[in-house]
Design a protein around this motif. Structure first.
Motif, PDB file in Angstrom:
ATOM      1  N   ASP A  74     -11.954   0.972   7.616  1.00 29.95           N
ATOM      2  CA  ASP A  74     -12.134   1.798   6.380  1.00 29.95           C
ATOM      3  C   ASP A  74     -12.646   2.983   6.988  1.00 29.95           C
ATOM      4  O   ASP A  74     -12.629   3.812   5.925  1.00 29.95           O
ATOM      5  CB  ASP A  74     -13.314   0.807   5.794  1.00 29.95           C
ATOM      6  CG  ASP A  74     -14.527   0.495   6.840  1.00 29.95           C
ATOM      7  OD1 ASP A  74     -14.208   0.549   7.932  1.00 29.95           O
ATOM      8  OD2 ASP A  74     -15.597   0.021   6.265  1.00 29.95           O
ATOM      9  N   HIS A 109      -8.172  -5.194  -1.072  1.00 25.19           N
ATOM     10  CA  HIS A 109      -6.880  -4.590  -0.689  1.00 25.19           C
ATOM     11  C   HIS A 109      -6.256  -5.426   0.486  1.00 25.19           C
ATOM     12  O   HIS A 109      -4.997  -5.324   0.767  1.00 25.19           O
ATOM     13  CB  HIS A 109      -7.352  -3.212  -0.015  1.00 25.19           C
ATOM     14  CG  HIS A 109      -6.263  -2.236   0.340  1.00 25.19           C
ATOM     15  ND1 HIS A 109      -5.317  -1.853  -0.859  1.00 25.19           N
ATOM     16  CD2 HIS A 109      -5.661  -1.857   1.294  1.00 25.19           C
ATOM     17  CE1 HIS A 109      -4.389  -1.123  -0.462  1.00 25.19           C
ATOM     18  NE2 HIS A 109      -4.545  -0.982   1.080  1.00 25.19           N
ATOM     19  N   TRP A 140     -12.195   6.757  -5.163  1.00 27.05           N
ATOM     20  CA  TRP A 140     -12.090   7.324  -3.888  1.00 27.05           C
ATOM     21  C   TRP A 140     -13.460   7.968  -3.424  1.00 27.05           C
ATOM     22  O   TRP A 140     -14.060   8.655  -4.234  1.00 27.05           O
ATOM     23  CB  TRP A 140     -10.810   7.998  -3.703  1.00 27.05           C
ATOM     24  CG  TRP A 140      -9.665   7.156  -3.961  1.00 27.05           C
ATOM     25  CD1 TRP A 140      -9.519   5.939  -3.642  1.00 27.05           C
ATOM     26  CD2 TRP A 140      -8.360   7.807  -4.440  1.00 27.05           C
ATOM     27  NE1 TRP A 140      -8.250   5.356  -3.944  1.00 27.05           N
ATOM     28  CE2 TRP A 140      -7.265   6.562  -4.330  1.00 27.05           C
ATOM     29  CE3 TRP A 140      -7.948   9.099  -4.864  1.00 27.05           C
ATOM     30  CZ2 TRP A 140      -6.099   6.550  -4.720  1.00 27.05           C
ATOM     31  CZ3 TRP A 140      -6.455   8.966  -5.288  1.00 27.05           C
ATOM     32  CH2 TRP A 140      -5.745   7.796  -5.289  1.00 27.05           C
ATOM     33  N   ARG A 154     -11.653  11.058   1.334  1.00 26.76           N
ATOM     34  CA  ARG A 154     -10.344  10.700   0.987  1.00 26.76           C
ATOM     35  C   ARG A 154      -9.717  11.948  -0.016  1.00 26.76           C
ATOM     36  O   ARG A 154      -8.375  12.286   0.023  1.00 26.76           O
ATOM     37  CB  ARG A 154     -10.345   9.331   0.495  1.00 26.76           C
ATOM     38  CG  ARG A 154      -8.758   8.919   0.195  1.00 26.76           C
ATOM     39  CD  ARG A 154      -8.747   7.439   0.142  1.00 26.76           C
ATOM     40  NE  ARG A 154      -7.337   7.135  -0.056  1.00 26.76           N
ATOM     41  CZ  ARG A 154      -7.157   5.663  -0.223  1.00 26.76           C
ATOM     42  NH1 ARG A 154      -7.931   4.950  -0.639  1.00 26.76           N
ATOM     43  NH2 ARG A 154      -5.730   5.396  -0.273  1.00 26.76           N
ATOM     44  N   SER A 161     -10.742   6.193   5.276  1.00 27.66           N
ATOM     45  CA  SER A 161     -11.887   6.963   4.283  1.00 27.66           C
ATOM     46  C   SER A 161     -11.670   6.325   2.887  1.00 27.66           C
ATOM     47  O   SER A 161     -11.493   6.747   1.906  1.00 27.66           O
ATOM     48  CB  SER A 161     -11.270   8.457   4.070  1.00 27.66           C
ATOM     49  OG  SER A 161     -11.330   9.023   5.296  1.00 27.66           O
ATOM     50  N   GLN A 162     -11.884   4.867   3.159  1.00 27.79           N
ATOM     51  CA  GLN A 162     -11.777   4.033   1.889  1.00 27.79           C
ATOM     52  C   GLN A 162     -12.924   2.892   1.681  1.00 27.79           C
ATOM     53  O   GLN A 162     -13.230   2.726   2.774  1.00 27.79           O
ATOM     54  CB  GLN A 162     -10.361   3.215   1.577  1.00 27.79           C
ATOM     55  CG  GLN A 162     -10.117   2.343   2.606  1.00 27.79           C
ATOM     56  CD  GLN A 162      -8.913   1.663   2.871  1.00 27.79           C
ATOM     57  OE1 GLN A 162      -7.895   2.413   2.228  1.00 27.79           O
ATOM     58  NE2 GLN A 162      -8.616   0.585   3.399  1.00 27.79           N
ATOM     59  N   SER A 163     -13.188   2.687   0.440  1.00 28.84           N
ATOM     60  CA  SER A 163     -14.562   1.744   0.239  1.00 28.84           C
ATOM     61  C   SER A 163     -13.756   0.154   0.234  1.00 28.84           C
ATOM     62  O   SER A 163     -12.592   0.230  -0.039  1.00 28.84           O
ATOM     63  CB  SER A 163     -15.127   1.982  -0.773  1.00 28.84           C
ATOM     64  OG  SER A 163     -15.894   3.314  -0.676  1.00 28.84           O
ATOM     65  N   SER A 219       0.784  -1.273   0.026  1.00 33.45           N
ATOM     66  CA  SER A 219      -0.086  -0.019  -0.108  1.00 33.45           C
ATOM     67  C   SER A 219       0.839   1.348   0.091  1.00 33.45           C
ATOM     68  O   SER A 219       1.864   1.360  -0.763  1.00 33.45           O
ATOM     69  CB  SER A 219      -0.775   0.026   1.164  1.00 33.45           C
ATOM     70  OG  SER A 219      -1.826   0.915   1.107  1.00 33.45           O
ATOM     71  N   GLN A 246     -10.317  -0.932  -4.087  1.00 31.32           N
ATOM     72  CA  GLN A 246     -10.862   0.397  -4.374  1.00 31.32           C
ATOM     73  C   GLN A 246      -9.923   1.197  -3.399  1.00 31.32           C
ATOM     74  O   GLN A 246     -10.231   2.439  -3.704  1.00 31.32           O
ATOM     75  CB  GLN A 246     -12.192   0.373  -3.622  1.00 31.32           C
ATOM     76  CG  GLN A 246     -13.121  -0.510  -4.499  1.00 31.32           C
ATOM     77  CD  GLN A 246     -14.627  -0.441  -4.068  1.00 31.32           C
ATOM     78  OE1 GLN A 246     -15.075   0.557  -3.440  1.00 31.32           O
ATOM     79  NE2 GLN A 246     -15.530  -1.497  -4.232  1.00 31.32           N
ATOM     80  N   ALA A 247      -9.258   0.618  -2.648  1.00 37.91           N
ATOM     81  CA  ALA A 247      -8.056   1.742  -1.819  1.00 37.91           C
ATOM     82  C   ALA A 247      -7.092   2.049  -2.885  1.00 37.91           C
ATOM     83  O   ALA A 247      -6.600   3.309  -2.716  1.00 37.91           O
ATOM     84  CB  ALA A 247      -7.659   1.038  -0.628  1.00 37.91           C
TER      85      ALA A 247
END
Length: 524
Positions: free
Chosen positions: A344, A471, A309, A313, A348-350, A263, A444-445
């Motif tokens: 999450d 992720h 995003w 985010r 701030s990620q889906s 990441s 999605q991150a």
């Protein structure tokens, strides 16, 4: 004998006298009667109704009297203000606030059009404001009650337990070793952690038996200001690579080592490939993050990246790039608040379905809580702000610089002429080792569009596409996945070295062959 059938007994006479009274004598003692007479029951009901009505009247009277007192109080205050000339044209308040209030009233005058025609704005707007304040007070009260009812897990402060080294500039760096000892390691792997993590992460859930099976020595460390490592106020990606080099030398890694990036921690691995390529045997990247403002990205790659995003985010990236001083406000309301939360929401990620299932499990929750507690040990926002700013700032190099290229010294006409007829003044630059990238296609991150960019500017990078993976789902707590990763990087599992002096030739054989083939093709 006289026939007595027609004569009434005394019981019949008594019953005839009381037939309309509601009583009926059955011959049983009066004390054993089960129910009270209907007349008494109805009397009690009337008394209870009378008491209830009297209570209502008392409450109504109290409210009326309270309202009358408030009206009288308001009139008295109005008389006091009028007699004291507080609102006259010569008063200090009117002179200072009169013009601004008149200007504001003129600008807001159009709001009176939304009021009913028969309502006086001077009376209607105070009532509306008063009701609004009551509503806000009720909402805040409910939110406070809900927060008290819901169980919130507090973060714990653990005693220091890390092994630390002393860096040349006087800072201390904390690290953690897993797997085989240094004298028996076939492969040494150094793993910088990602944002909001620590040295405890490493490869989450990797088995010690698997590391021993492949002879791997895994070393993870705390970035400056994270965990038990000292902060570094002027750090950049160059200093990050130097910290990694000093760590390798201090713990006895004499030859080359692999770097592992996950990441946002991948930018420190990219920096190692750029600034200390001679010490790196290869790189393993998992959902590697790049600068989201990278100018060499195409419009399509940029669009596909940012569309994945959330608005929050995007806002955090914008603040990190333009106004980083506002980031501590958000950090203190999330992971620096002293309470635990979902990963999450904090990042701030889906998340996709597999990731959702993983993070809700008890194993991940235990790991996540302990890792975050170690990450925020110092309780300050500055290291996290610095990390966020590094992510979106100019890295000082481009990923295209990692490509193998011939670099000649041409500072001057004589050197340029010599380089035209001689190969001595030229050298090969870039990273010669292998680069493996694992990317979940449902991530999605870190969207797959970032890996599209990486493989476009680094054609030699080997991309392992992971369908239906997110992720976390492939990299966290997946023993079979970890075995596949080690088999791809290191080949067959040969176990640890048997002798201290044994040199691992197999670890760099593939690298040397690939480097020689690239060099030969480039010279042609």
């Amino acid at each position: 004998m006289v026939d007595m059938r027609g004569v009434n007994t005394w019981q019949d006479e008594l019953a005839s006298l009381a037939e309309n009274s509601g009583f009926q004598y059955t011959g049983e003692p009066i004390s054993k009667m089960a129910a009270p007479p209907p007349i008494l029951a109805s009397t009690r009901m009337m008394e209870s109704e009378t008491e209830t009505e009297s209570l209502k009247e008392q409450v109504t009277g109290f409210l009326k009297s309270w309202g009358e007192m408030l009206v009288d109080l308001g009139k008295g205050c109005k008389d006091i203000v009028t007699q004291s000339n507080l609102v006259s044209e010569d008063s200090f308040i009117v002179q200072k606030l009169g013009k601004p209030m008149a200007k504001a009233s003129g600008r807001l005058k159009y709001l009176n059009e939304f009021l009913p025609e028969d309502r006086d704005p001077a009376i209607a707007w105070p009532v509306i404001l008063f009701v609004l304040l009551l509503a806000l007070a009720a909402i805040s009260g409910n939110s406070t009650n809900n927060s008290l009812v819901s169980s919130v897990k507090k973060m714990r402060v653990h005693p220091p337990s890390a092994t630390r080294i002393l860096l040349p500039d006087g800072r201390h760096m904390a690290y953690l070793e897993q797997g085989v000892p240094s004298d028996r390691a076939r492969f040494s792997v150094i793993a910088p952690h990602s944002f909001l993590s620590s040295r405890l992460a490493g490869i989450p859930g990797v088995k010690t038996s698997l590391l021993e099976e492949f002879g791997v020595r895994l070393v993870s460390y705390d970035l400056p200001g994270f965990g038990e490592s000292d902060p570094h106020t002027r750090r950049n990606l160059n200093s990050s690579a130097m910290d990694m080099l000093h760590l390798a030398d201090s713990i006895g890694i004499l030859g080359k080592f692999w770097v592992l990036g996950y990441s946002s921690g991948s930018m420190h691995s990219w920096a190692a490939l750029r600034y200390i390529p001679d010490r790196i045997a290869g790189a393993a990247m998992f959902a590697p993050m790049i600068n989201p403002y990278e100018p060499s990205m195409t419009k399509e790659e940029m669009r596909r990246t940012w569309d994945q995003w959330s608005s929050r985010r995007k806002l955090l990236y914008f603040l990190a790039r333009k106004f980083p001083k506002f980031l501590p406000y958000f950090y203190h309301r999330s992971f620096l608040s002293g309470n635990h939360g979902r990963i999450d929401k904090w990042m701030s990620q889906s998340l996709e379905k597999k990731d959702e299932i993983l993070i809700e499990g008890p194993m991940f929750e235990e790991f996540w809580h302990r890792d975050v507690e170690e990450s925020v040990r110092l309780g300050i926002a500055k290291p996290f702000t610095e990390e966020a700013v590094l992510q979106v700032s100019n890295w000082g190099f481009s990923l295209a610089d990692l490509n193998v290229q011939r670099k000649c010294l041409r500072n001057g006409i004589l050197l340029w002429l010599r380089s035209m007829y001689s190969q001595e003044e030229c050298e090969w630059a870039g990273f010669l080792g292998p680069i493996h990238i694992w990317q979940g296609m449902d991530d999605q991150a870190v969207p797959s569009s970032m890996t599209d960019y990486i493989t476009r500017v680094l054609p030699r990078a080997i991309w392992h596409k992971l369908p239906n993976e997110g992720h976390f789902s492939y990299y966290f707590f997946c023993e079979e996945c970890h075995r596949q990763i080690f088999s791809t990087l290191f080949g067959d599992a040969l176990g640890p070295l048997n002798k201290m002096a044994e040199i691992d030739e197999t670890s760099y054989e593939a690298v040397a062959e690939e480097a020689s083939s690239i060099t030969g093709s480039a010279r042609k």
